[in-house]
Design a protein around this motif. Structure first.
Motif, mmCIF file in Angstrom:
data_model
loop_
_atom_site.group_PDB
_atom_site.id
_atom_site.type_symbol
_atom_site.label_atom_id
_atom_site.label_comp_id
_atom_site.label_asym_id
_atom_site.label_seq_id
_atom_site.Cartn_x
_atom_site.Cartn_y
_atom_site.Cartn_z
ATOM 1 N N SER A 173 3.118 -9.737 -3.447
ATOM 2 C CA SER A 173 2.835 -10.690 -4.511
ATOM 3 C C SER A 173 3.508 -12.041 -4.319
ATOM 4 C CB SER A 173 3.291 -10.101 -5.852
ATOM 5 O OG SER A 173 3.359 -11.096 -6.856
ATOM 6 N N ASN A 174 2.760 -13.063 -4.643
ATOM 7 C CA ASN A 174 3.307 -14.369 -4.983
ATOM 8 C C ASN A 174 3.167 -14.460 -6.498
ATOM 9 O OD1 ASN A 174 3.961 -17.048 -5.354
ATOM 10 N ND2 ASN A 174 2.250 -17.882 -4.184
ATOM 11 N N PRO A 175 4.286 -14.432 -7.260
ATOM 12 C CA PRO A 175 5.597 -14.958 -6.927
ATOM 13 C C PRO A 175 6.718 -13.943 -6.741
ATOM 14 C CG PRO A 175 5.335 -14.960 -9.291
ATOM 15 C CD PRO A 175 4.086 -14.357 -8.726
ATOM 16 N N THR A 176 6.465 -12.641 -6.840
ATOM 17 C CA THR A 176 7.580 -11.689 -6.944
ATOM 18 C C THR A 176 7.932 -10.969 -5.648
ATOM 19 O OG1 THR A 176 6.131 -9.856 -7.552
ATOM 20 C CG2 THR A 176 6.970 -11.239 -9.361
ATOM 21 N N GLY A 177 7.007 -10.932 -4.689
ATOM 22 C CA GLY A 177 7.211 -10.106 -3.499
ATOM 23 C C GLY A 177 6.894 -8.642 -3.743
ATOM 24 N N THR A 178 6.505 -8.292 -4.971
ATOM 25 C CA THR A 178 6.130 -6.918 -5.308
ATOM 26 C C THR A 178 5.012 -6.442 -4.393
ATOM 27 O OG1 THR A 178 6.778 -7.067 -7.626
ATOM 28 C CG2 THR A 178 5.041 -5.497 -7.081
ATOM 29 N N THR A 179 5.156 -5.223 -3.863
ATOM 30 C CA THR A 179 4.160 -4.664 -2.957
ATOM 31 C C THR A 179 3.840 -3.240 -3.392
ATOM 32 O OG1 THR A 179 5.124 -5.977 -1.158
ATOM 33 C CG2 THR A 179 3.564 -4.252 -0.551
ATOM 34 N N TYR A 180 2.569 -2.973 -3.633
ATOM 35 C CA TYR A 180 2.152 -1.638 -4.054
ATOM 36 C C TYR A 180 2.093 -0.706 -2.847
ATOM 37 C CZ TYR A 180 0.714 -3.694 -8.523
ATOM 38 O OH TYR A 180 0.699 -4.331 -9.734
ATOM 39 N N THR A 181 2.558 0.522 -3.036
ATOM 40 C CA THR A 181 2.400 1.542 -2.003
ATOM 41 C C THR A 181 0.949 2.005 -1.986
ATOM 42 O OG1 THR A 181 2.867 3.395 -3.493
ATOM 43 C CG2 THR A 181 4.766 2.318 -2.420
ATOM 44 N N ALA A 182 0.571 2.705 -0.933
ATOM 45 C CA ALA A 182 -0.787 3.238 -0.858
ATOM 46 C C ALA A 182 -1.046 4.203 -2.017
ATOM 47 C CB ALA A 182 -0.995 3.944 0.483
ATOM 48 N N GLU A 183 -0.033 4.978 -2.388
ATOM 49 C CA GLU A 183 -0.193 5.932 -3.495
ATOM 50 C C GLU A 183 -0.387 5.198 -4.825
ATOM 51 O OE1 GLU A 183 1.484 7.698 -0.034
ATOM 52 O OE2 GLU A 183 2.229 5.983 -1.207
ATOM 53 N N GLU A 184 0.326 4.105 -5.018
ATOM 54 C CA GLU A 184 0.179 3.327 -6.254
ATOM 55 C C GLU A 184 -1.186 2.659 -6.319
ATOM 56 O OE1 GLU A 184 4.903 2.199 -6.952
ATOM 57 O OE2 GLU A 184 3.645 0.968 -5.641
ATOM 58 N N LEU A 185 -1.677 2.170 -5.195
ATOM 59 C CA LEU A 185 -3.014 1.582 -5.174
ATOM 60 C C LEU A 185 -4.071 2.652 -5.452
ATOM 61 C CD1 LEU A 185 -2.711 -0.803 -2.093
ATOM 62 C CD2 LEU A 185 -2.825 -1.475 -4.510
ATOM 63 N N ALA A 186 -3.887 3.839 -4.892
ATOM 64 C CA ALA A 186 -4.836 4.925 -5.135
ATOM 65 C C ALA A 186 -4.859 5.303 -6.619
ATOM 66 C CB ALA A 186 -4.475 6.133 -4.280
ATOM 67 N N ALA A 187 -3.689 5.280 -7.271
ATOM 68 C CA ALA A 187 -3.625 5.610 -8.700
ATOM 69 C C ALA A 187 -4.367 4.571 -9.537
ATOM 70 C CB ALA A 187 -2.167 5.704 -9.139
ATOM 71 N N LEU A 188 -4.235 3.307 -9.186
ATOM 72 C CA LEU A 188 -4.994 2.270 -9.881
ATOM 73 C C LEU A 188 -6.487 2.449 -9.607
ATOM 74 C CD1 LEU A 188 -2.738 -0.857 -9.199
ATOM 75 C CD2 LEU A 188 -2.884 0.477 -11.312
ATOM 76 N N GLY A 189 -6.813 2.856 -8.391
ATOM 77 C CA GLY A 189 -8.213 3.104 -8.052
ATOM 78 C C GLY A 189 -8.817 4.230 -8.866
ATOM 79 N N PHE A 215 1.803 -3.610 8.412
ATOM 80 C CA PHE A 215 0.869 -4.129 7.422
ATOM 81 C C PHE A 215 1.191 -3.536 6.058
ATOM 82 C CE2 PHE A 215 -1.509 -3.998 11.428
ATOM 83 C CZ PHE A 215 -2.027 -5.291 11.489
ATOM 84 N N ALA A 216 1.109 -4.336 5.017
ATOM 85 C CA ALA A 216 1.201 -3.794 3.666
ATOM 86 C C ALA A 216 -0.042 -2.975 3.370
ATOM 87 C CB ALA A 216 1.336 -4.930 2.648
ATOM 88 N N PRO A 217 0.051 -1.944 2.522
ATOM 89 C CA PRO A 217 -1.108 -1.104 2.229
ATOM 90 C C PRO A 217 -2.283 -1.911 1.689
ATOM 91 C CG PRO A 217 0.896 -0.033 1.477
ATOM 92 C CD PRO A 217 1.291 -1.420 1.894
ATOM 93 N N ASP A 218 -3.469 -1.502 2.110
ATOM 94 C CA ASP A 218 -4.723 -2.164 1.719
ATOM 95 C C ASP A 218 -5.399 -1.373 0.604
ATOM 96 O OD1 ASP A 218 -7.074 -4.087 2.459
ATOM 97 O OD2 ASP A 218 -7.964 -2.080 2.461
ATOM 98 N N LEU A 219 -5.947 -2.082 -0.378
ATOM 99 C CA LEU A 219 -6.540 -1.410 -1.535
ATOM 100 C C LEU A 219 -7.727 -0.537 -1.149
ATOM 101 C CD1 LEU A 219 -6.880 -0.902 -4.570
ATOM 102 C CD2 LEU A 219 -8.150 -3.051 -4.716
ATOM 103 N N VAL A 220 -8.644 -1.056 -0.358
ATOM 104 C CA VAL A 220 -9.842 -0.285 -0.017
ATOM 105 C C VAL A 220 -9.485 0.894 0.886
ATOM 106 C CG1 VAL A 220 -12.083 -0.366 1.141
ATOM 107 C CG2 VAL A 220 -11.393 -2.233 -0.371
ATOM 108 N N ALA A 221 -8.511 0.707 1.776
ATOM 109 C CA ALA A 221 -8.075 1.830 2.604
ATOM 110 C C ALA A 221 -7.479 2.943 1.744
ATOM 111 C CB ALA A 221 -7.056 1.360 3.638
ATOM 112 N N ALA A 222 -6.790 2.552 0.647
ATOM 113 C CA ALA A 222 -6.172 3.535 -0.244
ATOM 114 C C ALA A 222 -7.165 4.125 -1.236
ATOM 115 C CB ALA A 222 -5.011 2.891 -1.009
ATOM 116 N N ALA A 223 -8.193 3.354 -1.600
ATOM 117 C CA ALA A 223 -9.189 3.801 -2.579
ATOM 118 C C ALA A 223 -10.581 3.436 -2.063
ATOM 119 C CB ALA A 223 -8.920 3.154 -3.933
ATOM 120 N N PRO A 224 -11.110 4.175 -1.073
ATOM 121 C CA PRO A 224 -12.376 3.812 -0.420
ATOM 122 C C PRO A 224 -13.569 3.717 -1.367
ATOM 123 C CG PRO A 224 -11.217 5.505 0.833
ATOM 124 C CD PRO A 224 -10.499 5.370 -0.468
ATOM 125 N N HIS A 225 -13.514 4.433 -2.481
ATOM 126 C CA HIS A 225 -14.639 4.392 -3.415
ATOM 127 C C HIS A 225 -14.820 3.027 -4.069
ATOM 128 C CE1 HIS A 225 -11.083 5.451 -5.846
ATOM 129 N NE2 HIS A 225 -11.676 4.803 -6.825
#
Length: 393
Positions: A173-189, A215-225
Protein backbone atom coordinates in the motif's frame (compact mmCIF):
# COMPACT_ATOMS: atom_id res chain seq x y z
CA UNK A 1 -12.75 31.87 -18.34
CA UNK A 2 -15.21 29.77 -16.37
CA UNK A 3 -13.67 26.54 -15.10
CA UNK A 4 -15.72 23.34 -15.15
CA UNK A 5 -17.45 22.32 -11.95
CA UNK A 6 -15.71 18.93 -11.91
CA UNK A 7 -12.19 20.39 -11.91
CA UNK A 8 -13.14 22.87 -9.20
CA UNK A 9 -14.19 19.94 -7.02
CA UNK A 10 -10.77 18.27 -7.31
CA UNK A 11 -8.15 19.12 -4.71
CA UNK A 12 -4.45 19.33 -5.67
CA UNK A 13 -2.34 16.30 -4.80
CA UNK A 14 -1.18 16.73 -1.19
CA UNK A 15 1.93 14.62 -1.74
CA UNK A 16 3.05 16.70 -4.70
CA UNK A 17 2.25 19.94 -2.85
CA UNK A 18 4.35 18.98 0.20
CA UNK A 19 7.24 17.87 -2.00
CA UNK A 20 7.10 21.12 -4.00
CA UNK A 21 7.15 23.22 -0.82
CA UNK A 22 10.13 21.28 0.54
CA UNK A 23 12.02 21.69 -2.74
CA UNK A 24 11.28 25.43 -2.75
CA UNK A 25 12.76 25.78 0.74
CA UNK A 26 15.82 23.77 -0.28
CA UNK A 27 16.27 26.06 -3.29
CA UNK A 28 16.40 28.97 -0.82
CA UNK A 29 19.23 27.28 1.05
CA UNK A 30 17.08 25.92 3.90
CA UNK A 31 18.20 22.53 5.25
CA UNK A 32 14.95 20.56 4.83
CA UNK A 33 14.68 16.78 5.09
CA UNK A 34 11.88 15.64 2.81
CA UNK A 35 9.99 12.50 3.77
CA UNK A 36 7.22 13.44 1.33
CA UNK A 37 8.27 12.13 -2.09
CA UNK A 38 7.15 8.65 -3.14
CA UNK A 39 10.21 8.20 -5.33
CA UNK A 40 13.15 5.77 -5.11
CA UNK A 41 16.43 7.58 -4.57
CA UNK A 42 18.33 5.12 -6.77
CA UNK A 43 19.22 6.00 -10.36
CA UNK A 44 17.58 4.19 -13.27
CA UNK A 45 19.79 1.14 -14.06
CA UNK A 46 22.34 1.87 -16.78
CA UNK A 47 21.16 -0.91 -19.12
CA UNK A 48 17.70 0.68 -19.27
CA UNK A 49 19.17 4.09 -20.05
CA UNK A 50 21.33 2.59 -22.79
CA UNK A 51 18.29 0.90 -24.34
CA UNK A 52 16.53 4.28 -24.54
CA UNK A 53 19.60 5.86 -26.17
CA UNK A 54 19.81 3.00 -28.64
CA UNK A 55 16.14 3.42 -29.53
CA UNK A 56 16.81 7.07 -30.36
CA UNK A 57 19.87 6.19 -32.43
CA UNK A 58 17.85 3.60 -34.35
CA UNK A 59 15.06 6.08 -35.09
CA UNK A 60 12.43 4.33 -32.96
CA UNK A 61 10.73 7.65 -32.32
CA UNK A 62 7.53 7.33 -34.33
CA UNK A 63 3.94 6.65 -33.33
CA UNK A 64 3.13 3.29 -31.78
CA UNK A 65 -0.30 1.65 -31.34
CA UNK A 66 -2.26 3.58 -28.71
CA UNK A 67 -2.45 0.52 -26.46
CA UNK A 68 1.30 0.03 -26.51
CA UNK A 69 4.20 -1.60 -28.31
CA UNK A 70 3.05 -5.18 -29.10
CA UNK A 71 6.38 -6.64 -27.98
CA UNK A 72 6.10 -4.86 -24.63
CA UNK A 73 2.52 -6.00 -24.07
CA UNK A 74 3.70 -9.55 -24.72
CA UNK A 75 6.68 -9.13 -22.38
CA UNK A 76 4.47 -7.82 -19.57
CA UNK A 77 2.12 -10.77 -20.03
CA UNK A 78 5.03 -13.22 -19.79
CA UNK A 79 6.41 -11.40 -16.74
CA UNK A 80 3.11 -11.90 -14.92
CA UNK A 81 3.43 -15.65 -15.30
CA UNK A 82 6.07 -15.35 -12.57
CA UNK A 83 3.32 -14.18 -10.22
CA UNK A 84 1.13 -17.18 -10.91
CA UNK A 85 -1.01 -15.50 -13.59
CA UNK A 86 -1.67 -16.58 -17.17
CA UNK A 87 -2.17 -13.37 -19.16
CA UNK A 88 -2.19 -12.75 -22.92
CA UNK A 89 -0.91 -9.62 -24.68
CA UNK A 90 -4.44 -8.46 -25.56
CA UNK A 91 -5.17 -8.29 -21.83
CA UNK A 92 -2.48 -5.61 -21.38
CA UNK A 93 -2.56 -1.88 -22.12
CA UNK A 94 0.55 0.32 -21.76
CA UNK A 95 -0.08 3.79 -20.32
CA UNK A 96 1.62 7.07 -19.42
CA UNK A 97 2.40 5.98 -15.87
CA UNK A 98 0.29 3.88 -13.55
CA UNK A 99 -1.80 6.93 -12.73
CA UNK A 100 -3.14 7.13 -16.28
CA UNK A 101 -3.97 3.43 -16.23
CA UNK A 102 -6.13 3.97 -13.14
CA UNK A 103 -7.70 7.11 -14.61
CA UNK A 104 -8.57 5.41 -17.90
CA UNK A 105 -10.07 2.39 -16.12
CA UNK A 106 -12.18 4.65 -13.91
CA UNK A 107 -13.44 6.53 -16.96
CA UNK A 108 -14.47 3.44 -18.91
CA UNK A 109 -16.05 1.51 -16.01
CA UNK A 110 -17.84 4.04 -13.78
CA UNK A 111 -20.84 6.25 -14.48
CA UNK A 112 -22.26 9.16 -12.50
CA UNK A 113 -23.87 7.84 -9.33
CA UNK A 114 -21.72 4.71 -9.11
CA UNK A 115 -19.88 4.09 -5.86
CA UNK A 116 -16.55 2.44 -5.05
CA UNK A 117 -15.31 1.29 -1.66
CA UNK A 118 -11.74 2.15 -0.66
CA UNK A 119 -10.01 1.05 2.57
CA UNK A 120 -8.40 4.05 4.27
CA UNK A 121 -5.65 5.16 4.55
CA UNK A 122 -5.59 5.23 0.74
CA UNK A 123 -3.65 6.87 -2.06
CA UNK A 124 -4.75 10.46 -2.61
CA UNK A 125 -5.73 10.09 -6.29
CA UNK A 126 -8.32 7.30 -5.99
CA UNK A 127 -11.19 9.52 -4.74
CA UNK A 128 -10.25 12.34 -7.13
CA UNK A 129 -10.27 10.05 -10.15
CA UNK A 130 -13.66 8.63 -9.19
CA UNK A 131 -14.98 12.16 -8.80
CA UNK A 132 -13.80 13.02 -12.33
CA UNK A 133 -15.88 10.10 -13.59
CA UNK A 134 -18.92 11.40 -11.69
CA UNK A 135 -18.69 8.48 -9.29
CA UNK A 136 -18.37 8.49 -5.52
CA UNK A 137 -15.65 7.17 -3.23
CA UNK A 138 -16.76 5.61 0.06
CA UNK A 139 -13.83 5.26 2.44
CA UNK A 140 -13.77 2.37 4.89
CA UNK A 141 -11.68 3.05 7.96
CA UNK A 142 -9.08 0.55 9.16
CA UNK A 143 -7.07 0.66 12.36
CA UNK A 144 -3.43 0.60 13.40
CA UNK A 145 -4.12 -2.59 15.38
CA UNK A 146 -5.41 -4.25 12.18
CA UNK A 147 -2.23 -3.23 10.39
CA UNK A 148 -4.42 -0.95 8.24
CA UNK A 149 -5.88 -4.05 6.54
CA UNK A 150 -9.45 -4.42 5.36
CA UNK A 151 -11.17 -7.23 7.29
CA UNK A 152 -13.51 -9.64 5.43
CA UNK A 153 -16.47 -9.04 7.76
CA UNK A 154 -16.18 -5.26 7.31
CA UNK A 155 -16.03 -5.69 3.54
CA UNK A 156 -19.12 -7.89 3.59
CA UNK A 157 -21.04 -5.36 5.68
CA UNK A 158 -19.98 -2.41 3.54
CA UNK A 159 -20.91 -4.16 0.29
CA UNK A 160 -24.30 -5.24 1.59
CA UNK A 161 -25.15 -1.74 2.85
CA UNK A 162 -23.66 0.46 0.14
CA UNK A 163 -24.69 -1.08 -3.16
CA UNK A 164 -21.15 -0.30 -4.33
CA UNK A 165 -20.10 -1.18 -7.86
CA UNK A 166 -16.37 -1.15 -7.19
CA UNK A 167 -13.62 -1.90 -4.69
CA UNK A 168 -10.08 -0.49 -4.82
CA UNK A 169 -7.28 -2.39 -3.07
CA UNK A 170 -3.59 -1.46 -2.99
CA UNK A 171 -1.01 -4.02 -1.88
CA UNK A 172 1.72 -3.19 -0.99
CA UNK A 173 0.00 0.00 0.00
CA UNK A 174 0.69 3.63 -0.58
CA UNK A 175 0.62 5.21 2.04
CA UNK A 176 1.07 2.50 4.69
CA UNK A 177 3.22 -0.25 3.18
CA UNK A 178 0.49 -2.70 4.27
CA UNK A 179 0.71 -5.91 2.24
CA UNK A 180 -1.97 -8.60 2.18
CA UNK A 181 -0.89 -12.23 2.38
CA UNK A 182 -2.21 -14.68 -0.19
CA UNK A 183 -4.51 -16.12 2.49
CA UNK A 184 -5.90 -12.67 3.33
CA UNK A 185 -6.54 -11.93 -0.34
CA UNK A 186 -8.29 -15.29 -0.72
CA UNK A 187 -10.52 -14.46 2.27
CA UNK A 188 -11.54 -11.16 0.68
CA UNK A 189 -12.15 -13.07 -2.54
CA UNK A 190 -14.57 -15.38 -0.74
CA UNK A 191 -16.60 -12.35 0.36
CA UNK A 192 -16.62 -10.98 -3.18
CA UNK A 193 -18.13 -14.26 -4.43
CA UNK A 194 -21.40 -13.04 -2.97
CA UNK A 195 -21.26 -9.77 -4.93
CA UNK A 196 -20.67 -10.78 -8.57
CA UNK A 197 -21.41 -7.30 -9.92
CA UNK A 198 -18.52 -5.65 -8.04
CA UNK A 199 -15.46 -4.60 -10.07
CA UNK A 200 -12.10 -4.78 -8.26
CA UNK A 201 -9.13 -2.50 -8.92
CA UNK A 202 -5.94 -4.11 -7.58
CA UNK A 203 -3.07 -1.62 -7.45
CA UNK A 204 0.17 -3.61 -7.34
CA UNK A 205 2.60 -0.80 -8.20
CA UNK A 206 4.94 -1.78 -5.34
CA UNK A 207 4.71 -5.56 -5.73
CA UNK A 208 8.48 -5.93 -6.19
CA UNK A 209 9.33 -3.72 -3.22
CA UNK A 210 8.34 -6.55 -0.90
CA UNK A 211 10.30 -7.80 2.10
CA UNK A 212 9.05 -11.36 2.38
CA UNK A 213 9.75 -12.59 -1.13
CA UNK A 214 10.41 -11.62 -4.72
CA UNK A 215 6.82 -10.64 -5.45
CA UNK A 216 3.99 -9.54 -3.18
CA UNK A 217 0.95 -11.84 -3.43
CA UNK A 218 -1.33 -11.22 -6.40
CA UNK A 219 -5.10 -11.01 -5.97
CA UNK A 220 -6.08 -13.08 -9.01
CA UNK A 221 -3.44 -15.71 -8.23
CA UNK A 222 -4.93 -15.97 -4.71
CA UNK A 223 -8.58 -15.83 -5.86
CA UNK A 224 -8.74 -17.09 -9.49
CA UNK A 225 -12.53 -16.88 -9.60
CA UNK A 226 -12.21 -13.07 -9.64
CA UNK A 227 -10.20 -12.99 -12.88
CA UNK A 228 -13.06 -11.73 -15.06
CA UNK A 229 -13.68 -8.67 -12.89
CA UNK A 230 -10.26 -7.63 -11.60
CA UNK A 231 -8.10 -4.93 -13.16
CA UNK A 232 -4.47 -5.12 -12.01
CA UNK A 233 -2.32 -1.98 -12.16
CA UNK A 234 1.45 -1.87 -12.21
CA UNK A 235 4.32 0.01 -13.79
CA UNK A 236 8.02 0.69 -14.04
CA UNK A 237 8.36 3.74 -11.77
CA UNK A 238 8.96 2.17 -8.37
CA UNK A 239 10.59 -1.15 -9.27
CA UNK A 240 13.08 0.24 -11.77
CA UNK A 241 13.48 3.84 -10.48
CA UNK A 242 11.79 5.19 -13.62
CA UNK A 243 9.40 7.68 -12.02
CA UNK A 244 10.09 10.49 -14.49
CA UNK A 245 9.92 8.15 -17.48
CA UNK A 246 6.14 7.81 -16.93
CA UNK A 247 5.27 4.27 -17.93
CA UNK A 248 2.64 2.01 -16.43
CA UNK A 249 0.24 -0.69 -17.50
CA UNK A 250 -3.03 -2.43 -16.69
CA UNK A 251 -4.01 -6.09 -17.02
CA UNK A 252 -7.63 -7.19 -17.18
CA UNK A 253 -10.53 -8.56 -19.21
CA UNK A 254 -10.01 -8.05 -22.94
CA UNK A 255 -13.09 -5.91 -23.51
CA UNK A 256 -12.10 -3.49 -20.75
CA UNK A 257 -8.49 -3.28 -21.96
CA UNK A 258 -9.78 -2.57 -25.47
CA UNK A 259 -12.00 0.23 -24.14
CA UNK A 260 -9.07 1.73 -22.25
CA UNK A 261 -7.03 1.68 -25.44
CA UNK A 262 -9.85 3.46 -27.27
CA UNK A 263 -9.93 6.19 -24.63
CA UNK A 264 -6.16 6.52 -24.77
CA UNK A 265 -6.39 6.89 -28.55
CA UNK A 266 -8.44 10.05 -27.98
CA UNK A 267 -6.21 11.47 -25.23
CA UNK A 268 -2.46 10.83 -25.13
CA UNK A 269 -2.22 8.18 -27.86
CA UNK A 270 0.80 5.94 -27.20
CA UNK A 271 3.12 6.35 -24.24
CA UNK A 272 6.52 7.67 -25.33
CA UNK A 273 8.05 5.26 -27.84
CA UNK A 274 11.65 5.27 -26.60
CA UNK A 275 10.48 4.65 -23.03
CA UNK A 276 8.59 1.57 -24.16
CA UNK A 277 11.71 0.17 -25.84
CA UNK A 278 13.65 0.89 -22.64
CA UNK A 279 10.98 -0.98 -20.66
CA UNK A 280 11.68 -4.11 -22.69
CA UNK A 281 15.20 -3.98 -21.29
CA UNK A 282 13.89 -3.31 -17.77
CA UNK A 283 11.96 -6.58 -17.81
CA UNK A 284 15.24 -8.39 -18.59
CA UNK A 285 17.07 -6.82 -15.63
CA UNK A 286 18.76 -9.35 -13.38
CA UNK A 287 16.78 -9.92 -10.20
CA UNK A 288 19.94 -9.47 -8.12
CA UNK A 289 19.89 -5.73 -8.92
CA UNK A 290 16.39 -5.41 -7.51
CA UNK A 291 17.28 -7.62 -4.54
CA UNK A 292 20.11 -5.27 -3.52
CA UNK A 293 17.79 -2.28 -3.66
CA UNK A 294 15.15 -4.17 -1.70
CA UNK A 295 17.71 -5.01 0.97
CA UNK A 296 18.59 -1.31 1.28
CA UNK A 297 14.93 -0.40 1.68
CA UNK A 298 14.48 -3.13 4.29
CA UNK A 299 17.38 -1.75 6.34
CA UNK A 300 15.95 1.76 6.12
CA UNK A 301 12.49 0.49 7.08
CA UNK A 302 13.81 -1.17 10.21
CA UNK A 303 15.68 2.00 11.16
CA UNK A 304 12.78 4.41 10.70
CA UNK A 305 10.24 2.14 12.44
CA UNK A 306 12.50 1.73 15.46
CA UNK A 307 13.15 5.47 15.78
CA UNK A 308 9.51 6.48 15.29
CA UNK A 309 8.27 4.00 17.89
CA UNK A 310 10.78 5.50 20.34
CA UNK A 311 8.91 8.85 20.19
CA UNK A 312 6.53 9.20 23.11
CA UNK A 313 2.91 8.68 22.04
CA UNK A 314 3.72 7.42 18.53
CA UNK A 315 2.77 3.99 17.19
CA UNK A 316 4.26 2.79 13.90
CA UNK A 317 3.47 -0.64 12.41
CA UNK A 318 6.23 -2.41 10.46
CA UNK A 319 5.24 -2.50 6.77
CA UNK A 320 5.89 -5.56 4.62
CA UNK A 321 6.25 -3.66 1.37
CA UNK A 322 6.69 -0.33 -0.47
CA UNK A 323 8.93 2.37 1.07
CA UNK A 324 6.51 4.20 3.35
CA UNK A 325 5.62 4.14 7.02
CA UNK A 326 2.38 5.51 8.40
CA UNK A 327 2.84 6.20 12.12
CA UNK A 328 -0.09 7.27 14.27
CA UNK A 329 0.52 10.74 15.78
CA UNK A 330 -3.08 11.24 16.95
CA UNK A 331 -1.97 11.64 20.57
CA UNK A 332 -0.56 15.04 19.59
CA UNK A 333 -3.93 16.34 18.33
CA UNK A 334 -6.25 18.46 20.48
CA UNK A 335 -9.02 15.85 20.31
CA UNK A 336 -6.72 13.64 22.38
CA UNK A 337 -5.30 16.34 24.61
CA UNK A 338 -2.48 17.42 22.30
CA UNK A 339 -1.53 20.95 21.22
CA UNK A 340 -2.32 20.69 17.48
CA UNK A 341 -5.80 21.25 16.08
CA UNK A 342 -5.32 18.69 13.29
CA UNK A 343 -2.63 16.80 11.40
CA UNK A 344 -2.27 19.62 8.88
CA UNK A 345 -1.26 22.01 11.66
CA UNK A 346 1.13 19.32 12.92
CA UNK A 347 2.80 18.92 9.51
CA UNK A 348 3.12 22.70 9.15
CA UNK A 349 4.77 22.85 12.58
CA UNK A 350 7.22 20.09 11.66
CA UNK A 351 8.16 21.87 8.42
CA UNK A 352 8.51 25.30 10.02
CA UNK A 353 10.17 24.28 13.28
CA UNK A 354 11.92 20.98 12.58
CA UNK A 355 12.57 21.56 8.87
CA UNK A 356 11.08 18.15 8.10
CA UNK A 357 8.50 17.58 5.35
CA UNK A 358 5.87 14.86 5.89
CA UNK A 359 2.39 14.33 4.46
CA UNK A 360 -0.67 14.60 6.74
CA UNK A 361 -2.75 11.47 7.13
CA UNK A 362 -5.96 13.35 6.38
CA UNK A 363 -4.79 13.58 2.75
CA UNK A 364 -5.10 9.78 2.70
CA UNK A 365 -8.44 9.65 4.50
CA UNK A 366 -6.93 8.91 7.93
CA UNK A 367 -6.65 11.94 10.19
CA UNK A 368 -3.93 11.71 12.83
CA UNK A 369 -1.44 9.66 10.87
CA UNK A 370 1.57 10.92 8.94
CA UNK A 371 3.13 9.39 5.85
CA UNK A 372 6.90 9.27 5.68
CA UNK A 373 8.83 7.92 2.71
CA UNK A 374 12.14 6.31 3.62
CA UNK A 375 13.59 6.43 0.10
CA UNK A 376 16.66 8.25 1.41
CA UNK A 377 19.97 7.58 3.16
CA UNK A 378 20.22 6.13 6.67
CA UNK A 379 21.80 9.37 7.88
CA UNK A 380 18.91 11.48 6.56
CA UNK A 381 16.39 9.14 8.16
CA UNK A 382 18.11 9.34 11.53
CA UNK A 383 18.53 13.09 11.41
CA UNK A 384 14.97 13.67 10.21
CA UNK A 385 13.26 11.52 12.86
CA UNK A 386 15.51 13.01 15.55
CA UNK A 387 14.34 16.46 14.46
CA UNK A 388 10.72 15.36 14.76
CA UNK A 389 11.32 13.94 18.24
CA UNK A 390 13.14 17.06 19.42
CA UNK A 391 10.49 19.43 18.05
CA UNK A 392 7.64 17.52 19.67
CA UNK A 393 9.52 17.27 22.96
Amino acid sequence: MRLSQRIQRVEPSATLAITAKAKALKAQGVDVIGFGAGEPDFDTPESICQAAKQAIDEGKTRYLPASGLPALREAVAKDYARRGRQVTADQVVITVGGKQALYNATQVLFDPGDRALIPAPCWVSYPAQLLLAGAEAQLMGTTVDEGYKLQPDKLDQALSESGARGLILCSPSNPTGTTYTAEELAALGEVLKGYPEVIVFFDAMYDRVYYKGEFAPDLVAAAPHLEDRVLTFNGFSKTYSMTGWRLGYCLGPKEVIKAMGKLQGQSTSNATSIVQYAALEALKLDDSVLARRRDAFRRRRDLIVEKLNAIDGVSCPTPAGAFYVFPDFSSYLSANGGRFEDDLELTEFLLDEARVAVVPGSAFGFAGGLRLSYAMSDDEISKGVDRIADALA
